[in-house]
Scaffold this motif. Structure first.
Motif, short mmCIF file in Angstrom:
data_model
loop_
_atom_site.label_atom_id
_atom_site.label_comp_id
_atom_site.label_asym_id
_atom_site.label_seq_id
_atom_site.Cartn_x
_atom_site.Cartn_y
_atom_site.Cartn_z
N VAL A 61 0.85 -1.20 0.00
CA VAL A 61 0.00 0.00 0.00
C VAL A 61 0.89 1.25 0.00
CG1 VAL A 61 -1.59 1.36 1.42
CG2 VAL A 61 -2.03 -1.05 1.06
N ASN A 62 1.93 1.25 0.83
CA ASN A 62 2.86 2.39 0.86
C ASN A 62 3.51 2.60 -0.50
OD1 ASN A 62 2.46 3.11 3.48
ND2 ASN A 62 4.37 2.27 4.26
N ALA A 63 3.97 1.47 -1.09
CA ALA A 63 4.68 1.57 -2.37
C ALA A 63 3.77 2.18 -3.44
CB ALA A 63 5.17 0.19 -2.80
N LYS B 222 0.98 4.10 -2.71
CA LYS B 222 0.61 5.46 -2.26
C LYS B 222 1.72 6.46 -2.51
CE LYS B 222 -0.66 5.39 2.17
NZ LYS B 222 -1.33 5.65 3.45
N TYR B 223 2.94 6.08 -2.13
CA TYR B 223 4.05 7.05 -2.20
C TYR B 223 4.92 6.85 -3.43
CZ TYR B 223 2.42 7.34 2.57
OH TYR B 223 1.62 7.46 3.67
N GLY B 224 4.56 5.87 -4.26
CA GLY B 224 5.31 5.64 -5.50
C GLY B 224 4.87 6.65 -6.55
N LYS C 106 9.76 -3.46 -3.53
CA LYS C 106 10.56 -2.39 -4.14
C LYS C 106 9.67 -1.56 -5.06
CE LYS C 106 15.08 -2.26 -6.37
NZ LYS C 106 15.10 -1.64 -7.63
N ASP C 107 9.83 -0.23 -4.95
CA ASP C 107 9.08 0.63 -5.88
C ASP C 107 10.04 1.52 -6.64
OD1 ASP C 107 9.34 3.35 -4.63
OD2 ASP C 107 8.39 2.33 -2.94
N ASP C 108 9.53 2.20 -7.66
CA ASP C 108 10.40 3.10 -8.44
C ASP C 108 9.91 4.54 -8.28
OD1 ASP C 108 8.07 2.76 -9.78
OD2 ASP C 108 8.95 2.15 -11.68
N GLY D 123 -4.18 10.00 3.32
CA GLY D 123 -4.89 9.29 4.38
C GLY D 123 -4.06 8.56 5.40
N GLY D 124 -2.73 8.75 5.42
CA GLY D 124 -1.89 7.99 6.36
C GLY D 124 -1.77 8.66 7.71
N SER D 125 -1.62 7.84 8.74
CA SER D 125 -1.43 8.43 10.07
C SER D 125 -0.01 8.15 10.58
CB SER D 125 -2.47 7.88 11.05
OG SER D 125 -2.34 6.49 11.10
N GLY D 126 0.78 7.42 9.79
CA GLY D 126 2.17 7.18 10.19
C GLY D 126 2.32 6.02 11.15
N LEU D 127 1.33 5.11 11.17
CA LEU D 127 1.43 3.97 12.09
C LEU D 127 1.80 2.67 11.37
CD1 LEU D 127 -1.62 4.59 14.44
CD2 LEU D 127 0.78 4.88 14.98
N GLY D 128 1.57 2.65 10.05
CA GLY D 128 1.77 1.43 9.26
C GLY D 128 3.13 0.78 9.46
N LEU D 129 4.21 1.55 9.26
CA LEU D 129 5.55 0.95 9.35
C LEU D 129 5.92 0.58 10.77
CD1 LEU D 129 7.59 3.02 6.73
CD2 LEU D 129 6.84 0.65 6.58
N SER D 130 5.34 1.31 11.73
CA SER D 130 5.61 0.97 13.13
C SER D 130 5.02 -0.41 13.45
CB SER D 130 4.99 2.04 14.01
OG SER D 130 5.17 1.73 15.34
#
Ligand SMILES: Nc1ncnc2c1ncn2[C@@H]1O[C@H](COP(=O)(O)OP(=O)(O)OP(=O)(O)O)[C@@H](O)[C@H]1O
Ligand SMILES: [Mg+2]
Length: 350
Positions: A246-248, A250-252, A274-276, A304-311
């Motif tokens: 989801v991060n890849a 969203k932020y890709g 891995k994303d580009d 829509g992120g709260s910064g908890l995903g990677l934690s």
């Protein structure tokens, strides 16, 4: 040198020397027949009484202080520590013990200060994150009550928005609960062997729509085997892989590619997403696993992120005795990697 025996010897010698000088001065020594024996007795008596006195008073007090420090002494073996714990010189021992104690307490104070700052920041972050969706939902409900309810179109739109905010709030609270449960070890991992490729195929399917919206392609590494069994908690690893993909997406970048790889290496499997995309700057790299940390607060908030995903990802992998690593290059992309135990191949058709 400061051992009671040495101090007593020194005082004994001093007393004997002064006394013999006095006796000599008053011509007593030449008059006494065995004056050497007299001086020897004097030396033994003064040294002995000094030793007993010192051991019973001053050094006893020092020993008591040393005993008071005993409960605070470090448990782990420290060669430097052993060096002085074995010494019989109480002053040397207590000096080292006290300096050790001071260093230990200083470290504890710093640790407590850090925890206090962390607690304060955490509380501020949680309240801020909770306030945003709650405030939005509250606004919609109040506007509805103040008359917007009469217009059916407006009512539906506002109700939808309020529901969206409350859903976000629900996800946030659930994420927070998950993190705290993982931290205190309340969530037990249910280990089993399963095919990581099969699990990821299901996740690709679930994320198809979101990826399509950005024109992102979700792919397996072309060298990845057709199946690969790992031994882990399937549900939790599903959560890890989903969060990373989801991060890849969203932020890709738009029309980018996300590649999922897994390589068997001995008893373990190295997994990577891995994303580009635009990548993450070096200064942010080791902070992105912190709770509520977002690289670009405004941008990821829009997404829509709260910064908890990677934690959560980090905690789940820690519960698997694993560690997540990240490498990133600006304008080239980001790669997250972690290692899990190889599992037993299960014949699922049977
Ligand atoms: N693949 C990536 N490329 C670029 N930046 C990323 C990538 N993955 C994460 N980040 C950055 O790291 C930050 C933290 O990610 P994390 O998944 O913890 O939080 P989030 O996505 O903002 O919120 P949540 O996952 O809780 O919905 C993100 O806000 C984003 O800025
Ligand atoms: Mg995320």
């Amino acid at each position: 040198m400061t051992h009671p025996r040495n101090v007593a010897l020194f005082i004994g010698a001093f007393v004997t020397l002064v006394t013999s000088l006095l006796l000599y001065f008053f011509s007593v020594i030449p008059a006494v027949k065995h004056w050497q024996i007299l001086l020897l007795v004097l030396f033994i008596a003064s040294t002995g009484s000094c030793y007993i006195l010192l051991s019973m008073t001053l050094y006893k007090q020092l020993d008591d202080i040393s005993n008071l420090l005993r409960p605070y002494k470090k448990k782990e073996p420290n060669p430097e520590h052993n060096e002085y714990i074995n010494t019989t010189d109480p002053i040397v021992r207590i000096r080292k013990e006290l300096s050790d104690f001071a260093v230990q307490k200083q470290r504890e104070i710093e640790e407590l200060k850090k925890l206090e700052t962390f607690r304060r920041e955490f509380l501020a972050d949680v309240s801020h994150e909770l306030k945003t969706p709650l405030f939005a939902a509250q606004g919609f409900v109040h506007t509805l009550m103040e008359g917007a309810m009469d217009d059916i179109k407006v009512r539906d739109r506002f109700l939808q928005k309020a529901a969206y905010s409350l859903d976000g709030l629900n996800i946030l609270v659930e994420d927070l609960i998950t993190i705290s449960q993982l931290e205190i070890g309340e969530i037990k991992m249910h280990f089993q062997s399963f095919d990581i490729r099969k699990l990821t195929e299901d996740i690709f399917e679930q994320l198809e729509d979101a990826a399509e919206k950005r024109g992102t392609r979700l792919k397996f590494n072309k060298y990845a085997p057709k199946s690969c069994y790992i031994y882990a908690d399937k549900l939790r690893i599903g959560q890890v892989v989903t969060n990373l993909i989801v991060n890849a997406v969203k932020y890709g970048k738009d029309n980018g590619t996300v590649i999922f790889s897994y390589v068997i290496e001995g008893d373990s499997v190295l997994i990577s997403v891995k994303d580009d995309g635009p990548g993450i700057e070096e200064t942010h790299l080791n902070r992105i696993f912190e709770r509520f940390y977002r690289v670009e607060k405004s941008r990821s908030k829009d997404q829509g992120g709260s910064g908890l995903g990677l934690s959560i990802v980090k905690h789940i992998l820690e519960a698997h005795d694993s560690k997540i690593t990240v490498s990133s290059k600006i304008n080239e992309g980001t790669e997250f990697q972690f290692r899990l135990k190889k599992g037993k191949v299960i014949n699922e058709k049977g």
